[in-house]
Write a protein that holds these residues in place. Structure first.
Motif, PDB file in Angstrom:
ATOM      1  N   PHE A  77       0.931  -0.974   0.240  1.00 38.49           N
ATOM      2  CA  PHE A  77      -0.332  -0.006  -0.137  1.00 38.49           C
ATOM      3  C   PHE A  77       0.600   0.913   0.018  1.00 38.49           C
ATOM      4  O   PHE A  77       1.475   1.718   1.061  1.00 38.49           O
ATOM      5  CB  PHE A  77      -0.790   0.044   0.701  1.00 38.49           C
ATOM      6  CG  PHE A  77      -2.046   0.938   0.914  1.00 38.49           C
ATOM      7  CD1 PHE A  77      -3.016   0.606   0.528  1.00 38.49           C
ATOM      8  CD2 PHE A  77      -1.400   2.535   1.700  1.00 38.49           C
ATOM      9  CE1 PHE A  77      -4.194   1.512   0.961  1.00 38.49           C
ATOM     10  CE2 PHE A  77      -3.057   3.003   1.679  1.00 38.49           C
ATOM     11  CZ  PHE A  77      -4.262   2.485   0.731  1.00 38.49           C
ATOM     12  N   GLN A 118      -3.485   0.016  -3.055  1.00 38.68           N
ATOM     13  CA  GLN A 118      -3.124  -1.487  -3.316  1.00 38.68           C
ATOM     14  C   GLN A 118      -2.044  -1.990  -4.404  1.00 38.68           C
ATOM     15  O   GLN A 118      -3.059  -2.114  -5.401  1.00 38.68           O
ATOM     16  CB  GLN A 118      -3.389  -1.259  -3.074  1.00 38.68           C
ATOM     17  CG  GLN A 118      -3.827  -3.063  -2.145  1.00 38.68           C
ATOM     18  CD  GLN A 118      -4.943  -3.342  -0.868  1.00 38.68           C
ATOM     19  OE1 GLN A 118      -5.629  -2.289  -0.792  1.00 38.68           O
ATOM     20  NE2 GLN A 118      -4.604  -3.896   0.069  1.00 38.68           N
ATOM     21  N   VAL A 121       0.110  -2.431   5.646  1.00 38.35           N
ATOM     22  CA  VAL A 121      -1.221  -2.715   4.483  1.00 38.35           C
ATOM     23  C   VAL A 121      -1.668  -1.529   5.492  1.00 38.35           C
ATOM     24  O   VAL A 121      -2.390  -0.628   5.183  1.00 38.35           O
ATOM     25  CB  VAL A 121      -2.015  -3.033   4.169  1.00 38.35           C
ATOM     26  CG1 VAL A 121      -3.279  -2.874   3.117  1.00 38.35           C
ATOM     27  CG2 VAL A 121      -0.722  -3.641   2.702  1.00 38.35           C
TER      28      VAL A 121
END
Length: 282
Positions: free
Chosen positions: A107, A124, A137
């Motif tokens: 991310f 992402q 993330v």
């Protein structure tokens, strides 16, 4: 070695012409061989069948944001907290993923403008361990959402993931409520949260922040769902309809607000932010 082989090898024009491996791209859908430069110039969309190819975080940010955007710091989290190992150590899998990716995890977020509209954009990257959601993330998402709150601007997230990262176990699943809390804080702050569902968006990501946006856009043909089709089919023991879990099917059944071609995505996001984002102080 025969005399024919010796003669052939001695000829100046007999050597095989060397060509770069990345000169051509094969479309996964129609199998057309596309000239790589033309494919990239077309935003990684097939010029023959309009298939939207998967792209990395940097390419996506470059397509959506105006020049001069600023990458947000990448969070540093504890790696391999469970000392997980399957056929490989988790640490080795991370090293392998980072060797072919400019970022530490799946991310990446940036602060900038989309056709003049101020926004934080998080992307992402499916090429990094299938975009799986782990602590890095989840933390990057939360940090990006907090930046949007601090900067009083909209938050746009482009999702592409295979789900939670199994190597982090329950710690990965805990990112679902963490990110959900941040979407609630954006709402309380009166800031728009827009989700762009790219191919594929599945598993725990779909079950959390991917489906909590104020508006949901999707790229054409994107696979969007929680469980896989085979699992669903075996569970309900019924044949699934054609196009099930694709962007167009979900749009038809009200789970996606708009299906937007990649060429129109930047303009559409700017238009929505213009409607929903708070006015900037003069």
């Amino acid at each position: 070695m025969s005399w024919l082989t010796r003669v052939r090898n001695s000829l100046p024009f007999a050597s095989k012409r060397e060509t770069p491996d990345n000169l051509w791209v094969k479309c996964p859908r129609c199998h057309e061989m596309l000239f790589a430069r033309e494919y990239e110039a077309n935003l990684s969309v097939c010029t023959r069948c309009d298939y939207h190819g998967r792209i990395g975080a940097d390419a996506r940010l470059g397509q959506l944001l105006d020049e001069g955007f600023e990458l947000l710091p990448e969070p540093v989290v504890q790696e391999d907290p469970l000392k997980f190992r399957d056929s490989k150590r988790y640490t080795d899998r991370l090293k392998q993923a980072r060797a072919s990716n400019p970022h530490r995890d799946a991310f990446t977020a940036a602060l900038g403008r989309i056709q003049g509209q101020k926004a934080v954009v998080g992307v992402q990257d499916f090429t990094f361990m299938a975009g799986s959601m782990g602590m890095a993330v989840g933390t990057a998402f939360c940090d990006a959402a907090q930046t949007a709150i601090d900067e009083n601007c909209g938050f746009v997230v482009v999702t592409a993931a295979g789900g939670a990262r199994m190597q982090e176990g329950i710690l990965s699943l805990m990112q679902m409520p963490r990110t959900t809390v941040m979407t609630r804080r954006l709402k309380e702050a009166g800031l728009p949260y827009i989700v762009v569902l790219a191919d594929p968006t599945t598993g725990g990501v779909t079950a959390s922040y991917a489906m909590l946006g104020d508006i949901h856009l999707a790229e054409p043909g994107a696979l969007i769902g929680f469980a896989g089709q085979r699992v669903i089919q075996e569970t309900i023991r019924e044949q699934l309809p054609e196009g099930f879990q694709r962007a167009e099917y979900l749009h038809k059944h009200g789970m996606v607000d708009m299906v937007v071609h990649r060429k129109e995505l930047k303009h559409e996001l700017a238009r929505l932010l213009g409607y929903l984002a708070p006015a900037e102080a003069a």
